[in-house]
Design a protein around this motif. Structure first.
Motif, PDB file in Angstrom:
ATOM      1  N   UNK A 114      53.042 -12.640  44.213  1.00  0.00           N
ATOM      2  CA  UNK A 114      53.041 -14.096  44.297  1.00  0.00           C
ATOM      3  C   UNK A 114      53.983 -14.523  45.410  1.00  0.00           C
ATOM      4  N   UNK A 115      53.942 -15.791  45.735  1.00  0.00           N
ATOM      5  CA  UNK A 115      54.787 -16.327  46.800  1.00  0.00           C
ATOM      6  C   UNK A 115      55.184 -17.749  46.445  1.00  0.00           C
ATOM      7  N   UNK A 116      56.426 -18.092  46.759  1.00  0.00           N
ATOM      8  CA  UNK A 116      56.861 -19.483  46.641  1.00  0.00           C
ATOM      9  C   UNK A 116      56.708 -20.144  48.007  1.00  0.00           C
ATOM     10  N   UNK A 117      56.527 -21.458  48.001  1.00  0.00           N
ATOM     11  CA  UNK A 117      56.276 -22.154  49.258  1.00  0.00           C
ATOM     12  C   UNK A 117      56.663 -23.617  49.118  1.00  0.00           C
ATOM     13  N   UNK A 118      57.157 -24.181  50.194  1.00  0.00           N
ATOM     14  CA  UNK A 118      57.459 -25.611  50.280  1.00  0.00           C
ATOM     15  C   UNK A 118      56.806 -26.129  51.551  1.00  0.00           C
ATOM     16  N   UNK A 119      55.944 -27.144  51.399  1.00  0.00           N
ATOM     17  CA  UNK A 119      55.181 -27.701  52.512  1.00  0.00           C
ATOM     18  C   UNK A 119      55.573 -29.162  52.676  1.00  0.00           C
ATOM     19  N   UNK A 120      56.026 -29.522  53.878  1.00  0.00           N
ATOM     20  CA  UNK A 120      56.480 -30.880  54.159  1.00  0.00           C
ATOM     21  C   UNK A 120      55.689 -31.422  55.338  1.00  0.00           C
ATOM     22  N   UNK A 121      54.992 -32.539  55.119  1.00  0.00           N
ATOM     23  CA  UNK A 121      54.306 -33.231  56.210  1.00  0.00           C
ATOM     24  C   UNK A 121      55.170 -34.404  56.638  1.00  0.00           C
ATOM     25  N   UNK A 122      55.467 -34.490  57.931  1.00  0.00           N
ATOM     26  CA  UNK A 122      56.438 -35.462  58.432  1.00  0.00           C
ATOM     27  C   UNK A 122      55.801 -36.374  59.466  1.00  0.00           C
ATOM     28  N   UNK A 123      56.079 -37.667  59.326  1.00  0.00           N
ATOM     29  CA  UNK A 123      55.708 -38.653  60.334  1.00  0.00           C
ATOM     30  C   UNK A 123      56.946 -38.926  61.174  1.00  0.00           C
ATOM     31  N   UNK A 124      57.012 -38.432  62.426  1.00  0.00           N
ATOM     32  CA  UNK A 124      58.247 -38.588  63.208  1.00  0.00           C
ATOM     33  C   UNK A 124      58.557 -40.040  63.568  1.00  0.00           C
ATOM     34  N   UNK A 125      57.552 -40.916  63.513  1.00  0.00           N
ATOM     35  CA  UNK A 125      57.786 -42.316  63.887  1.00  0.00           C
ATOM     36  C   UNK A 125      58.513 -43.068  62.789  1.00  0.00           C
ATOM     37  N   UNK A 126      58.121 -42.855  61.538  1.00  0.00           N
ATOM     38  CA  UNK A 126      58.706 -43.592  60.415  1.00  0.00           C
ATOM     39  C   UNK A 126      59.685 -42.774  59.600  1.00  0.00           C
ATOM     40  N   UNK A 127      59.668 -41.446  59.734  1.00  0.00           N
ATOM     41  CA  UNK A 127      60.533 -40.599  58.931  1.00  0.00           C
ATOM     42  C   UNK A 127      60.003 -40.339  57.536  1.00  0.00           C
ATOM     43  N   UNK A 128      58.768 -40.751  57.238  1.00  0.00           N
ATOM     44  CA  UNK A 128      58.190 -40.538  55.909  1.00  0.00           C
ATOM     45  C   UNK A 128      57.818 -39.064  55.745  1.00  0.00           C
TER      46      UNK A 128
END
Length: 732
Positions: A431-445
């Motif tokens: 198995x594998x652990x994972x963290x996925x982050x999608x970032x909007x560089x304009x707003x910081x969301x």
């Protein structure tokens, strides 16, 4: 009576040997013992050297070096020779090396001591013959043990050559060394010592059929000993002109043999005559065998390092092009199991929408299979993300991919041969652990999906570090069809987010809590108030985080911060740029920025109420009044619980602390989608509910309820009463 007269009466001379100037001062008795006129004299070093036996002169260098290193007396027995090469007498020298610093800054030494004639035992007597170098001189067996240990510890070809050059052989120390390697029909110089750069030119690419001692040694596998220049010229007249310019007197060429194969040759050259007695040949042969084995081990280790370094570089991508308004830094530290690459990884993926994704993960295990699965999983995640899928969909597809990749078929079902233990482990599910982050560089969301991975941490502009509580699911590959909820929050200007694998947290015997406390101390450290913002601070912060776990980057560092390679480490830092990005404020009296945090507690996740309480405590870690902090945590717990109990929707918690230390205002809001307003009740003594509004009236400085279109917002405010300890700098 003078000291010189007393020493002369007992046939003891005085000498002073200035190594820096190359001169020797002798009194009358010392001059007599050396076969010179019995009067004080100052002679050049070469004139005195000619009076000693060449073997004794060679050994005295090692004696003096040992005395300098150990700060002891240098004692030796020396044979005095006449101009015809006959031994006149044997003397004992006792001297003290004194270090001197030359005008050029070089450290040298001066020998100050005595010289006295000693009687040698006559033939036929029972007196034992004392070795020329005295009783303290290490035996040749001890030398070989030391040489074997030093060569065994060498980890590269360069280290092996350095060790070979530093070996001080008992009685016949060479001053020129060369190691030749054989490849096909060519002989090349692997390394040399005691020669100038470029001297290896004529020998660099030599055919094996050349009339040269090293080539003949490789062809025949037999050693060649040349005690004199005449022997060299007679046996190898074609290459004698090449060797003559080095001004050597004796040479030994020995084969480097490993597992019955001659891999090269070793040359030891001497400026003084060496007869190559059976004892001396035995020592040289033993050293050549150890040198061959050390070179083979070093070559294998270098090939493995080159392979694993290339594998690591191919699997660890660069962070890619610069992102406007964002700064990135990352580190990867493999485990110390020898592979130097494991199951941890990170990635930065440009997305079709103009956003970018950060991924960090950890495949179970530290072996070759973990590294292979990591590479395949990283490629799959990058492919799904590049197709434009949302974070939850990317992890769901990655989980199905890993589950299918790790599924194994029982060999018995297909009639295949039984699987050995090693093969079974290679085919076992992972198995594998994972963290996925999608970032909007304009707003910081940021939109975060998490699969069993440690949660991200955010360092606010004032240095406060919060663990961002995010919804998550099972690690990848356990259940193929798994949902991964998404958490959204905003990275404000000047804030820094840290993503890491569990190796950064738990290495060194720490658990999740103590490991985070160790990292928080690094993240919350601020520069001095007068410090100016500097470039590369995010890179320095990444180095500090790794050093907090490993200490200095060396397997051989001793002490409490010795390098620990217990688990792979991957860490990624993302900062939304501002003047204080990742550093805290730098002005002398800054206007303290507001601290804000938000958290959603879903109806299906009542266990996250504990996370909301912890979030508030971390936000107010330096609040002046501990009772007010407990009151705030109690009211937050009551407000969120009421939303989950009396409505059908989720609770949105928003907390903000503004103002200077000791005079801050805390405002906490809990929003929901219900229009029903809370009202005061009069619960009985045994009632289990109905006290929420009463608690707000008792504990909050102010509170209220604001309708907000569809739903409402319940809020309260607290004003910090106790002031923190005064700033020591303010008292100056």
């Amino acid at each position: 009576m003078r000291t010189e007269d007393v020493l002369a009466a007992i046939a003891t001379g005085l000498w002073r040997w200035d190594n820096a100037r190359g001169t020797v001062s002798l009194d009358g008795e010392a001059a007599r013992l050396l076969g010179l006129p019995a009067e004080p004299v100052v002679l050049p070093e070469v004139a005195v050297r000619s009076r000693f036996h060449p073997v004794d002169w060679n050994e005295i260098n090692g004696i003096v070096n040992l005395a300098v290193a150990e700060d002891t007396l240098a004692e030796a027995r020396l044979r005095i020779m006449d101009e015809d090469g006959r031994v006149l007498r044997t003397v004992r020298s006792r001297s003290k090396p004194v270090e001197r610093r030359t005008p050029e800054g070089r450290v040298d030494y001066e020998l100050i001591g005595t010289i006295q004639e000693i009687a040698e035992p006559q033939p036929g007597t029972t007196a034992a013959h004392t070795p020329i170098t005295g009783d303290w001189r290490r035996s040749r067996e001890a030398f070989l043990l030391d040489a074997g240990r030093a060569l065994a510890e060498a980890r590269s070809t360069a280290e092996v050559l350095r060790v070979a050059a530093s070996l001080s052989m008992p009685g016949f120390n060479p001053d020129g060394l060369a190691v030749f390697g054989a490849a096909g029909e060519r002989l090349s110089v692997i390394g040399h010592h005691g020669h100038d750069p470029g001297d290896e030119g004529p020998f660099a690419e030599m055919r094996l059929d050349t009339d040269y001692p090293a080539a003949e040694v490789v062809r025949t596998g037999r050693a060649i000993y040349l005690p004199s220049p005449e022997d060299y010229k007679r046996r190898f007249p074609a290459t004698w002109p090449l060797a003559r310019r080095f001004d050597r007197t004796s040479w030994a060429f020995l084969p480097l043999i490993v597992a019955g194969r001659t891999m090269g040759a070793w040359m030891a050259a001497f400026k003084h005559p060496v007869s190559f007695s059976p004892d001396e040949r035995s020592v040289l042969t033993t050293v050549a065998r150890m040198l061959a084995q050390a070179l083979q081990r070093a070559g294998v280790a270098e090939s493995e390092r080159e392979l694993t370094t290339g594998l690591q570089r191919s699997m660890m991508p660069q962070l890619g092009p610069e992102i406007p308004g964002m700064s990135l830094a990352a580190r990867y530290v493999p485990t110390g199991g020898g592979l130097q690459v494991g199951g941890d990884w990170y990635d930065m993926i440009p997305l079709p929408s103009g956003r970018f994704a950060l991924v960090i993960g950890d495949v179970q295990g530290h072996d070759v299979r973990a590294a292979g699965l990591m590479g395949q999983l990283r490629i799959a995640v990058r492919a799904y993300a590049s197709e434009g899928h949302r974070p939850d969909a990317v992890l769901s597809r990655a989980s199905r991919f890993l589950a299918g990749l790790c599924s194994s078929q029982d060999p018995a079902d297909s009639g295949a041969a039984p699987v050995s233990w090693g093969d079974a482990d290679f085919q076992s599910p992972r198995f594998a652990t994972c963290l996925y982050v999608e970032c909007d560089p304009r707003t910081g969301v940021l939109e975060v999906a998490r699969a069993g991975h440690p949660e991200p941490a955010v360092r606010m502009t004032d240095g406060t570090v919060l663990m961002r509580s995010t919804a998550g699911g099972l690690p990848l590959g356990i259940v193929p069809d798994t949902d991964y909820p998404t958490t959204r929050f905003t990275l404000e200007p000047g804030e820094t987010m840290m993503l890491c694998t569990d190796g950064l947290i738990e290495t060194g015997g720490h658990d999740l809590d103590t490991g985070w406390a160790r990292l928080r101390a690094i993240l919350e450290s601020e520069p001095s108030p007068s410090a100016e913002p500097e470039d590369g601070h995010l890179e320095k912060l990444a180095d500090l985080l790794v050093q907090a776990v490993h200490g200095p980057s060396s397997h051989h560092t001793t002490g409490p911060l010795a390098d620990r390679r217990e688990d792979d480490i991957a860490v990624v830092l993302l900062c939304r740029e501002s003047a204080e990005c990742g550093r805290g404020t730098t002005a002398a009296h800054p206007a303290r920025p507001a601290r804000r945090t938000m958290l959603t507690v879903a109806q299906a996740e009542p266990e996250r109420i504990a996370g909301a309480r912890q979030q508030v405590r971390e936000l107010l870690h330096d609040w002046g009044d501990a009772e007010q902090l407990d009151a705030a945590v109690l009211m937050v717990s009551e407000m969120v619980t009421n939303v989950l109990t009396h409505t059908d929707g989720d609770a949105l918690l928003a907390a903000e602390a503004v103002g200077e230390l000791g005079a801050r205002r805390l405002r906490i809001e809990v929003s929901d989608g219900s229009d029903e307003l809370p009202h005061k009740r009069q619960p009985g003594e045994m009632a289990s509910s109905g006290r929420g509004v009463l608690l707000m009236e008792m504990l909050a400085d102010s509170w209220g309820v604001d309708p907000r279109g569809e739903g409402k917002c319940i809020w309260f405010e607290l004003y910090e009463r106790a002031k923190p300890d005064p700033d020591p700098d303010a008292l100056d």
